[in-house]
Write a protein that holds these residues in place. Structure first.
Motif, short mmCIF file in Angstrom:
data_model
loop_
_atom_site.label_atom_id
_atom_site.label_comp_id
_atom_site.label_asym_id
_atom_site.label_seq_id
_atom_site.Cartn_x
_atom_site.Cartn_y
_atom_site.Cartn_z
N GLN A 162 9.11 -6.09 -3.95
CA GLN A 162 9.95 -7.58 -4.21
C GLN A 162 10.98 -7.34 -3.78
O GLN A 162 11.89 -7.80 -2.96
N GLU A 163 11.71 -6.09 -4.83
CA GLU A 163 13.43 -5.53 -4.20
C GLU A 163 13.63 -5.33 -3.04
O GLU A 163 14.66 -5.45 -2.01
N CYS A 164 12.16 -4.66 -1.93
CA CYS A 164 12.63 -4.29 -0.70
C CYS A 164 12.94 -5.94 0.39
O CYS A 164 13.67 -5.51 1.33
N ARG A 181 13.54 3.23 -1.24
CA ARG A 181 13.02 2.49 -2.74
C ARG A 181 12.39 3.34 -3.93
O ARG A 181 12.39 3.00 -5.07
N CYS A 182 11.23 3.37 -3.72
CA CYS A 182 10.46 4.38 -4.04
C CYS A 182 10.40 5.14 -4.66
O CYS A 182 10.30 5.94 -5.94
N LEU A 183 11.10 6.07 -3.34
CA LEU A 183 11.59 7.51 -4.68
C LEU A 183 12.71 7.02 -5.31
O LEU A 183 13.09 8.63 -6.38
N ASP A 184 13.63 6.27 -5.31
CA ASP A 184 14.79 6.42 -6.06
C ASP A 184 14.12 5.53 -7.24
O ASP A 184 15.10 6.16 -8.20
N TRP A 185 12.75 4.65 -7.29
CA TRP A 185 12.39 4.13 -8.66
C TRP A 185 12.05 5.88 -9.79
O TRP A 185 12.38 5.66 -10.57
N LEU A 186 11.37 6.52 -8.68
CA LEU A 186 10.64 7.76 -10.08
C LEU A 186 11.39 8.74 -9.97
O LEU A 186 11.81 9.71 -10.59
N ARG A 187 13.11 8.32 -9.67
CA ARG A 187 14.05 9.51 -9.44
C ARG A 187 14.54 9.18 -11.62
O ARG A 187 15.52 9.63 -11.50
N ARG A 188 15.10 7.97 -11.26
CA ARG A 188 15.53 7.03 -12.27
C ARG A 188 15.13 7.58 -13.82
O ARG A 188 13.77 8.10 -13.88
N PRO A 189 15.49 7.17 -15.06
CA PRO A 189 15.10 8.12 -16.14
C PRO A 189 14.01 7.40 -16.45
O PRO A 189 14.03 6.25 -16.08
N GLN A 190 13.45 7.95 -17.01
CA GLN A 190 11.69 7.90 -17.32
C GLN A 190 11.48 7.04 -19.06
O GLN A 190 10.71 7.34 -19.20
N TRP A 229 10.84 0.67 10.37
CA TRP A 229 11.77 0.60 9.32
C TRP A 229 12.10 -0.24 8.13
O TRP A 229 12.42 0.46 7.31
N MET A 230 10.64 -0.85 8.36
CA MET A 230 10.50 -1.55 7.21
C MET A 230 10.04 -0.43 6.20
O MET A 230 10.16 -0.46 5.20
N THR A 231 9.10 0.56 6.20
CA THR A 231 8.23 1.55 5.81
C THR A 231 9.84 2.41 5.39
O THR A 231 9.42 2.70 3.58
N SER A 232 10.28 2.62 5.81
CA SER A 232 11.87 3.33 5.24
C SER A 232 12.32 2.53 3.67
O SER A 232 12.39 3.97 3.42
N ILE A 233 12.45 1.84 4.22
CA ILE A 233 12.77 1.17 3.31
C ILE A 233 12.04 1.24 1.96
O ILE A 233 12.76 1.09 0.10
N VAL A 234 11.52 0.55 1.96
CA VAL A 234 9.98 0.82 0.98
C VAL A 234 9.52 2.73 0.03
O VAL A 234 10.41 2.58 -1.23
N GLY A 237 1.02 -0.70 -0.12
CA GLY A 237 -0.02 0.11 0.25
C GLY A 237 0.90 1.10 0.23
O GLY A 237 0.68 2.68 -0.56
N VAL A 238 1.19 1.23 0.43
CA VAL A 238 3.09 2.48 0.86
C VAL A 238 4.00 2.65 -0.53
O VAL A 238 3.55 3.46 -0.73
#
Length: 198
Positions: free
Chosen positions: A66-68, A97-106, A89-94, A49-50
């Motif tokens: 899955q990566e998380c 990782r989501c923010l990293d995902w959004l920063r990647r070239p689209q 702790w787990m939510t911060s990992i997710v 959900g996060v």
């Protein structure tokens, strides 16, 4: 029941849940696959959900999740109870990782370009979710094997994991062929019953 005692009861439930997750993370740090399966069952819907709220795409959320979980498995020993609650702790990992995902070239390939990219990157190695399922199935099998009588367990292990025939088993275990066959048959019946109930 007063409002104050109700809030106190709620805090105790939250604390008990956090303690349970912390214990599972400690077991994951020891590479306990059953604990990891339990941790996944208890937390995956919330963490999904996060990821979905941040990424707004199911396929991305599933991939990131899955990566998380692979990350959580590999770094469970880094979790410190004193610093944060396990779910925090787990939510911060997710979230990270989501923010990293959004920063990647689209740049998303489509059509023939996409098919070529998929073929180039495909391999036969199981993905994180398949690994998680396999680990969960292995843990269930190990649990059920432990419930067998020692001779049944030994005969099944030698037959299926070491490839011994019934006659080789009888020679190895110094038992009559019929006895060994009975151990294997009854052990398999018990295993089947245990695994179907798992």
């Amino acid at each position: 029941m007063s409002e104050e005692s109700g809030r106190s009861g709620d805090r105790e439930v939250v604390r008990a849940a956090a303690d349970a997750l912390a214990a599972l993370l400690a077991q994951c740090a020891l590479k306990n696959q059953r604990a990891f399966g339990d941790l996944y069952q208890l937390t995956s819907s919330k963490l999904y959900g996060v990821a979905l709220r941040i990424l707004r795409r199911q396929d991305w959320a599933e991939e990131v999740l899955q990566e998380c979980y692979v990350n959580i498995w590999n770094h469970a020993g880094d979790y410190a109870v004193a610093k944060s609650a396990p779910l925090t702790w787990m939510t911060s990992i997710v979230r990270n990782r989501c923010l990293d995902w959004l920063r990647r070239p689209q740049t998303e390939a489509t059509g023939a370009e996409y098919d070529i990219a998929v073929e180039a990157w495909q391999d036969d190695a199981p993905g994180p979710m398949a690994q998680l399922v396999a680990a969960s199935e292995s843990a269930a099998l190990a649990r059920c094997l432990q419930q067998l009588e020692a001779k049944q367990r030994q005969s099944i292990m030698l037959a299926f994991f070491h490839g011994m025939s019934h006659s080789e088993l009888a020679g190895h275990m110094k038992q009559p062929l019929g006895t060994v066959k009975t151990w294997v048959r009854r052990g398999l019946e018990r295993l089947k019953g245990c695994l179907s109930g798992a």
